[in-house]
Design a protein around this motif. Structure first.
Motif, PDB file in Angstrom:
ATOM      1  N   ASN A 478      32.083  28.496  69.575  1.00 65.64           N
ATOM      2  CA  ASN A 478      32.176  28.578  68.122  1.00 65.64           C
ATOM      3  C   ASN A 478      33.425  27.872  67.612  1.00 65.64           C
ATOM      4  OD1 ASN A 478      29.849  30.268  67.550  1.00 65.64           O
ATOM      5  ND2 ASN A 478      30.964  31.896  68.579  1.00 65.64           N
ATOM      6  N   LEU A 479      33.232  27.023  66.622  1.00 64.49           N
ATOM      7  CA  LEU A 479      34.373  26.451  65.894  1.00 64.49           C
ATOM      8  C   LEU A 479      34.602  27.368  64.694  1.00 64.49           C
ATOM      9  CD1 LEU A 479      36.423  24.113  65.476  1.00 64.49           C
ATOM     10  CD2 LEU A 479      34.695  22.985  64.083  1.00 64.49           C
ATOM     11  N   THR A 480      35.719  28.114  64.714  1.00 64.32           N
ATOM     12  CA  THR A 480      35.980  29.114  63.675  1.00 64.32           C
ATOM     13  C   THR A 480      37.172  28.720  62.797  1.00 64.32           C
ATOM     14  OG1 THR A 480      37.344  30.349  65.250  1.00 64.32           O
ATOM     15  CG2 THR A 480      35.033  30.993  65.068  1.00 64.32           C
ATOM     16  N   ASN A 481      37.434  29.542  61.822  1.00 64.54           N
ATOM     17  CA  ASN A 481      38.574  29.347  60.889  1.00 64.54           C
ATOM     18  C   ASN A 481      38.454  28.080  60.054  1.00 64.54           C
ATOM     19  OD1 ASN A 481      39.857  31.713  61.827  1.00 64.54           O
ATOM     20  ND2 ASN A 481      40.693  30.574  63.581  1.00 64.54           N
ATOM     21  N   ILE A 482      37.219  27.673  59.771  1.00 65.35           N
ATOM     22  CA  ILE A 482      37.022  26.551  58.844  1.00 65.35           C
ATOM     23  C   ILE A 482      37.333  27.073  57.429  1.00 65.35           C
ATOM     24  CG2 ILE A 482      35.338  24.931  57.863  1.00 65.35           C
ATOM     25  CD1 ILE A 482      33.810  25.079  60.517  1.00 65.35           C
ATOM     26  N   PRO A 483      38.218  26.435  56.701  1.00 70.62           N
ATOM     27  CA  PRO A 483      38.538  26.897  55.337  1.00 70.62           C
ATOM     28  C   PRO A 483      37.288  26.953  54.456  1.00 70.62           C
ATOM     29  CG  PRO A 483      40.098  25.211  56.053  1.00 70.62           C
ATOM     30  CD  PRO A 483      38.998  25.247  57.071  1.00 70.62           C
ATOM     31  N   GLY A 484      37.223  27.939  53.549  1.00 68.12           N
ATOM     32  CA  GLY A 484      36.064  28.079  52.675  1.00 68.12           C
ATOM     33  C   GLY A 484      35.877  26.875  51.769  1.00 68.12           C
TER      34      GLY A 484
END
Length: 520
Positions: A478-484
């Motif tokens: 998983n690529l996480t912490n993508i800004p909203g």
């Protein structure tokens, strides 16, 4: 005062470090070096013995009960063969066929194995149970590699820590990584994973002059795997044009065909093999004997005298003619012909374009195999080199190239299977197509599907089918912490890098925020 080392085994000046070539085979394994005096590739062997080490591992009672495997508790090679019939549940053979496989991959062939393969009803990699202990195919292969390492150190009277190890060209990423891990467990730094047909072509082509331009096919039918590779050799450059194969097709299947033939003749149910491992092993070894006998004779007449500790016994004649054997194995050899056709198609060539057919692997000693391949390509096959040693010799040559001792030759290999990721609808989006030159790199940008999406699941697959469910899953992260951000605004770049071993590294990066993740 200056010091020099002299290798008393060869009588030559000792180099600081030796890089060996290893053929880790289904049936037999061997190790080779470049001789320091003759500069020729030679397979290592003790005086008056064979260079082949049977790929068989036996665990004695201490190894089966204790938590650690100590010195002397595990027997590998020729000494382990004697236990195939007497202790089939503790004696592992053909472990290479289990490399990178789940139980679902091999469940239809489980009766062939006389040892216990764990069925955990998952897609996780198989494990073998011996006594109270569980071993992965990586563990089992490491015992064989350790035996080869010790054999080389005994013969050469010098430490051996670095190696080039060969694998079937059609091995996937998981199987290649497993081979590298087995080397590490055995105390070897695996400098390069080389495809077996490519190594064989190197051993064949090293004697060609620089002016020679050849298009060759390497037909490699071993104990458990099959590969066909098409190569162009020109000016010392060995360029792989295409490859195809089957990682579960080999001499073991020819033996199994004979076993099934005899069971039918004797009105014995196949379940008997599962219920009586000693009988299964005894008849399997007789089938292997028959296969070899029929290479030089028109008929095999043998006898099997067998009695189990449980009181059951069987005694009688086992017969098979050469024509019966050829009818039995015809479907398997036909599968290899289909692979040959696919490899030629991928290389945009016809059989007329192939100048030499190099035969590799012990199973190519079967006359029917030679004749079928010769008829398909329309010319005589080249079986001048020892089919069981040629891969290891090629590995030693590649080791010599890596050591910087041979700068006249260059290998340009390829990846055998397409690599991609799962996209919407379960579709396979290919980033690196099969038969791409390696090392290679490819990148592609993707985006989010819903507003404010903070993560993307990336599933990596290998195979040729349009739907990922029909291909092999290699990894998921998983690529996480993508800004909203609004849907479609994030730019996620996914990069695939295949190194010279054919092993994949995947990176994912959100370009606007710099968030990244990788897996190998």
């Amino acid at each position: 005062m200056a010091k020099i080392g002299i290798n008393i085994a060869t009588g030559s000046l000792q180099k600081e470090e030796i890089i060996v070539g290893i053929d880790l085979g289904t049936t037999n394994s061997l190790i080779a070096i470049i001789h320091p005096e003759t500069k020729q590739a030679v397979a290592l062997k003790e005086h008056n013995t064979s260079s082949l080490v049977p790929s068989i591992v036996h665990f004695n009672e201490n190894a089966r009960l204790n938590d650690t495997v100590g010195q002397g508790n595990v027997t590998v090679g020729e000494a382990a063969k004697q236990y195939l019939i007497t202790e089939p549940q503790n004696t592992i053979f053909s472990a290479k066929r289990l490399m990178g496989k789940s139980y679902n991959d091999i469940k239809n062939h489980s009766s062939f194995f006389t040892y216990k393969i764990i069925n955990d009803n998952t897609e996780s990699l198989v494990k073998v149970q011996v006594g109270n202990k569980f071993y992965s195919p990586i563990d089992l292969s490491s015992f064989i590699l350790k035996e080869l390492k010790q054999r080389a150190e005994h013969i050469l009277k010098t430490p051996v820590n670095k190696a080039v190890v060969t694998v079937p060209a059609y091995f996937n990423d998981a199987q290649r990584q497993a081979t590298r891990d087995a080397g590490k467990l055995a105390g070897l730094d695996v400098l390069r994973i080389v495809n077996e047909p490519t190594a064989a072509s190197l051993a064949y082509g090293i004697g060609l002059s620089k002016e020679d331009h050849k298009t060759i096919a390497v037909y490699d039918l071993g104990g458990g795997t099959f590969d066909i590779s098409i190569l162009k050799i020109s000016n010392g450059i060995f360029e792989v044009l295409s490859t195809n194969g089957d990682t579960y097709l080999g001499g073991d299947d020819l033996d199994n065909a004979i076993v099934k033939f005899w069971l039918q003749q004797l009105s014995i149910n196949e379940d008997e093999l599962k219920n009586d491992q000693m009988f299964s092993q005894a008849i399997r070894l007789k089938a292997e004997e028959a296969k070899k006998h029929l290479s030089f004779n028109e008929e095999f007449n043998g006898e099997l005298h067998y009695s189990s500790p449980k009181g059951r016994g069987w005694e009688g004649a086992l017969k098979i003619s050469k024509s019966e054997f050829e009818n039995l194995v015809q479907p398997f050899i036909e599968k290899t012909i289909i692979c040959c056709k696919n490899a030629l198609k991928d290389a945009s060539l016809t059989t007329k374009d192939i100048e030499v057919i190099v035969m590799v692997g012990g199973s190519t000693r079967v006359p029917y195999v030679k004749k079928t391949i010769s008829d398909f390509f329309g010319k005589e096959v080249n079986d001048s080199m020892n089919p069981e040693e040629v891969v290891a010799l090629g590995a030693a040559l590649q080791a010599d190239i890596l050591a910087g001792n041979n700068k006249e030759f260059l290998l340009l290999d390829i990846t055998p299977l397409s690599l991609g990721i799962e996209t919407r609808g379960g579709l396979m989006d290919i980033l690196i197509p099969r038969n791409s030159k390696i090392p290679t790199k490819a990148s592609r940008q993707y985006t989010t599907q819903v507003n404010g999406q903070s993560g993307i699941k990336i599933s990596v697959y290998q195979g040729e089918r349009d739907l990922v469910k029909d291909n092999r899953k290699l990894a998921e992260f998983n690529l996480t912490n993508i800004p909203g951000m609004p849907a479609g605004l994030p730019k996620v770049e996914i990069s695939f890098l295949i190194n010279a071993d054919g092993i994949l590294v995947v990176k994912a990066k959100e370009l606007r925020s710099g968030v990244e993740q990788s897996i190998d």
